[in-house]
Design an enzyme around this catalytic site. Sequence first.
Site, PDB file in Angstrom:
ATOM      1  N   TYR A   1      44.640  41.829  47.334  1.00  0.00           N
ATOM      2  CA  TYR A   1      44.389  41.214  46.016  1.00  0.00           C
ATOM      3  C   TYR A   1      44.666  39.710  46.093  1.00  0.00           C
ATOM      4  O   TYR A   1      43.878  38.893  45.599  1.00  0.00           O
ATOM      5  CB  TYR A   1      45.286  41.874  44.964  1.00  0.00           C
ATOM      6  CG  TYR A   1      45.151  41.294  43.578  1.00  0.00           C
ATOM      7  CD1 TYR A   1      43.978  41.435  42.846  1.00  0.00           C
ATOM      8  CD2 TYR A   1      46.208  40.591  42.983  1.00  0.00           C
ATOM      9  CE1 TYR A   1      43.858  40.905  41.563  1.00  0.00           C
ATOM     10  CE2 TYR A   1      46.098  40.061  41.707  1.00  0.00           C
ATOM     11  CZ  TYR A   1      44.929  40.221  40.999  1.00  0.00           C
ATOM     12  OH  TYR A   1      44.810  39.690  39.733  1.00  0.00           O
TER      13      TYR A   1
ATOM     14  N   ASN B   1      34.751  44.467  28.770  1.00  0.00           N
ATOM     15  CA  ASN B   1      34.910  45.668  27.935  1.00  0.00           C
ATOM     16  C   ASN B   1      36.377  45.925  27.579  1.00  0.00           C
ATOM     17  O   ASN B   1      36.668  46.739  26.711  1.00  0.00           O
ATOM     18  CB  ASN B   1      34.312  46.905  28.617  1.00  0.00           C
ATOM     19  CG  ASN B   1      34.877  47.157  29.994  1.00  0.00           C
ATOM     20  OD1 ASN B   1      34.597  46.394  30.914  1.00  0.00           O
ATOM     21  ND2 ASN B   1      35.691  48.197  30.152  1.00  0.00           N
ATOM     22  N   THR B   2      37.280  45.227  28.265  1.00  0.00           N
ATOM     23  CA  THR B   2      38.702  45.456  28.011  1.00  0.00           C
ATOM     24  C   THR B   2      39.496  44.207  28.406  1.00  0.00           C
ATOM     25  O   THR B   2      38.929  43.241  28.936  1.00  0.00           O
ATOM     26  CB  THR B   2      39.192  46.699  28.802  1.00  0.00           C
ATOM     27  OG1 THR B   2      40.540  46.985  28.453  1.00  0.00           O
ATOM     28  CG2 THR B   2      39.116  46.474  30.300  1.00  0.00           C
TER      29      THR B   2
END
Length: 278
Positions: free
Chosen positions: A168, A15-16
Site C-alpha cells: 500500500y 460510492n462511499t
Amino acid sequence: MISSSKRVALITGANTGIGLVTARELARQGMHVFIACRSKERAQPALDEIRALGGDVQVEFLPLDLGDLDSVRECARQFLARDLPLHLLINNAGLAGSPGLTKSGFELAFGVNHIGHFLLTQLLLERIKASAPARIVTVSSRAHYRAKRIDWEAVRQRTHTRTAIEEYGVSKLANALFSAELGRRLAGSGVTTYALHPGVVASDVWRAVPWPLRSIIKLAMISTEQGAATTLHCATSPAAAQESGLYYDSCRVKAPSKFAQDTTLAAELWKRSEQWVA
Ligand SMILES: NC(=O)c1ccc[n+]([C@@H]2O[C@H](COP(=O)([O-])OP(=O)(O)OC[C@H]3O[C@@H](n4cnc5c(N)ncnc54)[C@H](OP(=O)(O)O)[C@@H]3O)[C@@H](O)[C@H]2O)c1
C-alpha cells in the site's frame, strides 16, 4: 466539445468514504459530477443521497474497475462520448490491506491505486487540457513515507506480504510521484495537479482489519466529512489554483518523502507505466 453551463468533475470511488463526501460537496457547489465506481448497486445509494440535495444537482454514474484496464478504457470512452468538458479529475479510489493481483496483472494496491488511475488520467488528459483551467487531484497517503523504493518486479506480481501494508505504501508513493511528474509535464497548460493525505479517516478503507479491532481503531479517527477537506481544498480553493505538483496534508502544502521528490524515480515510473498500459 459541448459547452456546458456547469463545471464538470469526475471522481473515482465515490460510492462511499471520502469520495462520497467530496462528490456530494462538489455537486452542492454546482458542479456536474460523475462518480466512477465498480458497482452500480453500491453507487445507487450515493446517487440517491446526492440527488436528495435537490435544486439542479447533477450527478451521474460511470462504471469503472481500476484493476481491469479494459474497464478503465471503457469508462474513459463513455465519458469522452458525452462531449463534455472536464474541469476536475479526482483520482480518489483506493484499497489497502488486501493481498492480490489485479485482472490486468499488477500487484493489487499498485494496480488499482496507481496503474488504473495513470491510464484513466492519460485517456482523459486531452479533454482536461482543452477544458483549462482545470485540476487533477490524486489522493495519496502519509503511508507513502514508509516506501523507500519501488520494486519493478514485485509490482507485476501478487502481493508478497500478508498484510499488504508495505505494498500500500508503495502504491501511495507512486500516487505522489505521478502527481508531481504530471504537474511538471503540464506546466503552462492551465492544468494543475495535487497529491494529498486526507488524514486518518474512519472510512471503509479499513474493511480488511478484523472486527472488533476495526471498530476500536476507528474511534480514534476523523470523520469522512473531515477527511474530504484536503481533497476539496486542492479541488476548489482559489489559492491552490496558483500551485501545481505539490503534496498537501491538512489543507496545507507539506514536503512529501525524499523518494516522492526524486525526479529520476518519477520519470522512470512514468515511462514504465506508459509501457505497461500501452
Ligand atoms: N481512510 C484513511 O484513513 C485514508 C488515509 C490515507 C489515504 N486514504 C486514501 O483515500 C482514498 C479514499 O479512501 P477511503 O478512506 O474513502 O476508503 P473507502 O471508504 O474504502 O473508499 C474507497 C473507494 O475506492 C473504491 N475502489 C476500491 N477498489 C476499486 C477498484 N478496483 N475500482 C474502482 N474503485 C475501487 C471503493 O469501491 P467499493 O466500495 O466498490 O470497494 C470505494 O468507493 C483512497 O485512495 C485511500 O487510499 C485513506
